[in-house]
Each structure stands twice: as structure tokens, then as C-alpha cells.
Design an enzyme around this catalytic site. Structure first.
Site, mmCIF file in Angstrom:
data_model
loop_
_atom_site.group_PDB
_atom_site.id
_atom_site.type_symbol
_atom_site.label_atom_id
_atom_site.label_comp_id
_atom_site.label_asym_id
_atom_site.label_seq_id
_atom_site.Cartn_x
_atom_site.Cartn_y
_atom_site.Cartn_z
ATOM 1 N N ASP A 1 0.870 -1.167 0.000
ATOM 2 C CA ASP A 1 0.000 0.000 0.000
ATOM 3 C C ASP A 1 0.912 1.223 0.000
ATOM 4 O OD1 ASP A 1 -2.416 1.450 0.125
ATOM 5 O OD2 ASP A 1 -2.214 1.643 2.292
ATOM 6 N N ASP B 1 0.081 5.104 0.728
ATOM 7 C CA ASP B 1 -0.022 6.132 1.759
ATOM 8 C C ASP B 1 0.023 5.505 3.152
ATOM 9 O OD1 ASP B 1 -0.171 8.680 2.737
ATOM 10 O OD2 ASP B 1 -2.334 8.852 2.518
#
Length: 96
Positions: free
Chosen positions: A12, A14
Site C-alpha cells: 500500500d 499512503d
């Protein structure tokens, strides 16, 4: 090392690879090392407002190794889900 048991990492963005406009401390060098060990890095994001090329460019600006082919956006995931049944339907029609 633990990483030696893996062939691909799904990361992922952020909060994992970067926080806002800055790379998470040690992320760029750690990901570069993992890549050197032959592990594929795939970055996933639910932000559909940027293209894969734009996301990859941003990652490279932060020192994170990435190409557009390494990015999986939510828009791409939806397109693949929608396209899969359509491809099956088209194949069934063409063979009838």
C-alpha cells in the site's frame, strides 16, 4: 532473511511507502534492497485520480524504485473485474 521466502510484495502506498509528500523513513533504501534480492515490488493504491505513470514518477521522486508497470490502481482493478466476464461472454459468443 525473512524476505527470501517471498517472490512479490504488494505494498500500500499512503502510510506504508510514503506519508503525504515524504517517504516513510528507510522505505526507499529497504525497497531497493528487496528489489535487488529479486523480489517483485507491486504498489497498490485506492487513489484513482492519478495514472500509474504519475504514481510511479512520484515514487521515483521520493527515491522509491518504481515503474508504471509496478502500480496497481483501484481504477485498474475495477476495469479488470469488469473486463473478465465480458471477455468470457465474448469468447462464448464467438464459439457458438
Amino acid at each position: 532473511m525473512l524476505i527470501d521466502g517471498y517472490v512479490t510484495l504488494l505494498l500500500d502506498l499512503d502510510g506504508v511507502v510514503y506519508l503525504g509528500g515524504r517517504a516513510v523513513p528507510h522505505a526507499p533504501e529497504s525497497l531497493a534492497e528487496v528489489g535487488r534480492r529479486g523480489v517483485r515490488l507491486a504498489y497498490v493504491t485506492n487513489n484513482a485520480s492519478r495514472t500509474s505513470a504519475a504514481v510511479a514518477a512520484h515514487l521515483r521522486e521520493l527515491g522509491v524504485p518504481a515503474t508504471a508497470a509496478d502500480i496497481i490502481t483501484s481504477a485498474q482493478a475495477v476495469a479488470r473485474l469488469v473486463a473478465a466476464p465480458m471477455a468470457t461472454a465474448c469468447t462464448a459468443i464467438s464459439w457458438s
